[in-house]
Design a protein around this motif. Structure first.
Motif, mmCIF file in Angstrom:
data_model
loop_
_atom_site.group_PDB
_atom_site.id
_atom_site.type_symbol
_atom_site.label_atom_id
_atom_site.label_comp_id
_atom_site.label_asym_id
_atom_site.label_seq_id
_atom_site.Cartn_x
_atom_site.Cartn_y
_atom_site.Cartn_z
ATOM 1 N N PRO A 72 0.840 -1.199 0.000
ATOM 2 C CA PRO A 72 0.000 0.000 0.000
ATOM 3 C C PRO A 72 0.876 1.251 0.000
ATOM 4 O O PRO A 72 1.905 1.292 0.670
ATOM 5 N N GLY A 73 0.496 2.235 -0.787
ATOM 6 C CA GLY A 73 1.243 3.475 -0.851
ATOM 7 C C GLY A 73 2.284 3.525 -1.951
ATOM 8 O O GLY A 73 2.948 4.549 -2.125
ATOM 9 N N MET A 74 2.458 2.425 -2.692
ATOM 10 C CA MET A 74 3.414 2.456 -3.800
ATOM 11 C C MET A 74 2.949 3.454 -4.849
ATOM 12 O O MET A 74 1.755 3.686 -5.015
ATOM 13 N N THR A 75 3.890 4.033 -5.576
ATOM 14 C CA THR A 75 3.547 4.972 -6.644
ATOM 15 C C THR A 75 3.171 4.202 -7.904
ATOM 16 O O THR A 75 3.434 2.997 -8.019
ATOM 17 N N ARG A 76 2.568 4.909 -8.840
ATOM 18 C CA ARG A 76 2.201 4.294 -10.124
ATOM 19 C C ARG A 76 3.437 3.736 -10.833
ATOM 20 O O ARG A 76 3.380 2.677 -11.450
ATOM 21 N N ARG A 77 4.520 4.476 -10.750
ATOM 22 C CA ARG A 77 5.756 4.043 -11.397
ATOM 23 C C ARG A 77 6.269 2.744 -10.788
ATOM 24 O O ARG A 77 6.734 1.848 -11.508
ATOM 25 N N GLN A 78 6.186 2.614 -9.471
ATOM 26 C CA GLN A 78 6.625 1.386 -8.802
ATOM 27 C C GLN A 78 5.734 0.204 -9.174
ATOM 28 O O GLN A 78 6.221 -0.904 -9.394
ATOM 29 N N VAL A 79 4.429 0.442 -9.235
ATOM 30 C CA VAL A 79 3.492 -0.629 -9.615
ATOM 31 C C VAL A 79 3.756 -1.065 -11.051
ATOM 32 O O VAL A 79 3.766 -2.256 -11.364
ATOM 33 N N ARG A 80 3.995 -0.098 -11.931
ATOM 34 C CA ARG A 80 4.291 -0.432 -13.329
ATOM 35 C C ARG A 80 5.595 -1.235 -13.421
ATOM 36 O O ARG A 80 5.724 -2.129 -14.247
ATOM 37 N N PHE A 81 6.570 -0.933 -12.574
ATOM 38 C CA PHE A 81 7.821 -1.677 -12.563
ATOM 39 C C PHE A 81 7.587 -3.127 -12.134
ATOM 40 O O PHE A 81 8.170 -4.055 -12.694
ATOM 41 N N VAL A 82 6.717 -3.341 -11.140
ATOM 42 C CA VAL A 82 6.469 -4.688 -10.617
ATOM 43 C C VAL A 82 5.576 -5.497 -11.550
ATOM 44 O O VAL A 82 5.867 -6.656 -11.861
ATOM 45 N N LEU A 83 4.483 -4.913 -12.018
ATOM 46 C CA LEU A 83 3.486 -5.658 -12.790
ATOM 47 C C LEU A 83 3.587 -5.469 -14.297
ATOM 48 O O LEU A 83 3.005 -6.242 -15.061
ATOM 49 N N TYR A 114 -6.021 -0.120 -7.775
ATOM 50 C CA TYR A 114 -6.690 1.169 -7.620
ATOM 51 C C TYR A 114 -5.740 2.157 -6.959
ATOM 52 O O TYR A 114 -5.014 1.800 -6.029
ATOM 53 N N PHE A 115 -5.773 3.379 -7.422
ATOM 54 C CA PHE A 115 -4.909 4.432 -6.908
ATOM 55 C C PHE A 115 -5.747 5.565 -6.346
ATOM 56 O O PHE A 115 -6.877 5.797 -6.772
ATOM 57 N N ASN A 116 -5.157 6.279 -5.412
ATOM 58 C CA ASN A 116 -5.690 7.553 -4.954
ATOM 59 C C ASN A 116 -4.598 8.568 -5.279
ATOM 60 O O ASN A 116 -3.593 8.644 -4.578
ATOM 61 N N GLY A 117 -4.801 9.301 -6.349
ATOM 62 C CA GLY A 117 -3.746 10.181 -6.840
ATOM 63 C C GLY A 117 -2.633 9.355 -7.438
ATOM 64 O O GLY A 117 -2.812 8.698 -8.453
ATOM 65 N N ASP A 118 -1.482 9.330 -6.771
ATOM 66 C CA ASP A 118 -0.338 8.566 -7.260
ATOM 67 C C ASP A 118 -0.004 7.391 -6.347
ATOM 68 O O ASP A 118 1.010 6.730 -6.526
ATOM 69 N N GLN A 119 -0.872 7.086 -5.369
ATOM 70 C CA GLN A 119 -0.571 6.031 -4.410
ATOM 71 C C GLN A 119 -1.521 4.853 -4.555
ATOM 72 O O GLN A 119 -2.740 5.035 -4.677
#
Length: 114
Positions: free
Chosen positions: A49-60, A95-100
């Protein structure tokens, strides 16, 4: 007139026989077709929880669907069609809230979420 009917009948039969999807010819090699994102439980377990969009894109990886009407939702979809024609589909949504990152849903669940 009978020759026109004969020609139409022959043309219709030829088009039916050449349609490979109608007849299963023995000995024809069919491959497994995979479309979409490959998601594993190990990848999902890396999410926090709290990861940025960029981090999620890196993982998935890049999501298959980024909804223009709901930019806070990314959908990862994986479809596999077996050589026998059986199709399976798996889904994972973040799902994100802003960038998190705030929530996930789908066929996998992160093991380390509260």
């Amino acid at each position: 007139m009978p020759s026109v009917v004969r020609i139409l009948l022959i043309a219709g039969l030829v088009s039916l026989v050449t349609g490979c999807s109608l007849f299963k010819f023995p000995g024809v090699h069919r491959i497994q077709v995979q479309q979409g994102n490959i998601i594993t439980q190990e990848m999902v377990d890396k999410l926090q929880p709290g990861m940025t969009r960029r981090q999620v894109r890196f993982v998935l990886g890049t999501p298959l669907v980024e909804d223009t009407f709901n930019p806070n939702r990314w959908d990862y979809i994986n479809r596999v069609r077996s050589p026998k024609g059986e199709e399976t589909q798996q889904r994972f949504t973040v799902y994100f809230n802003g960038d998190q990152l705030i929530e996930t849903s789908g066929d996998w669940q992160p093991a380390n979420w509260p």
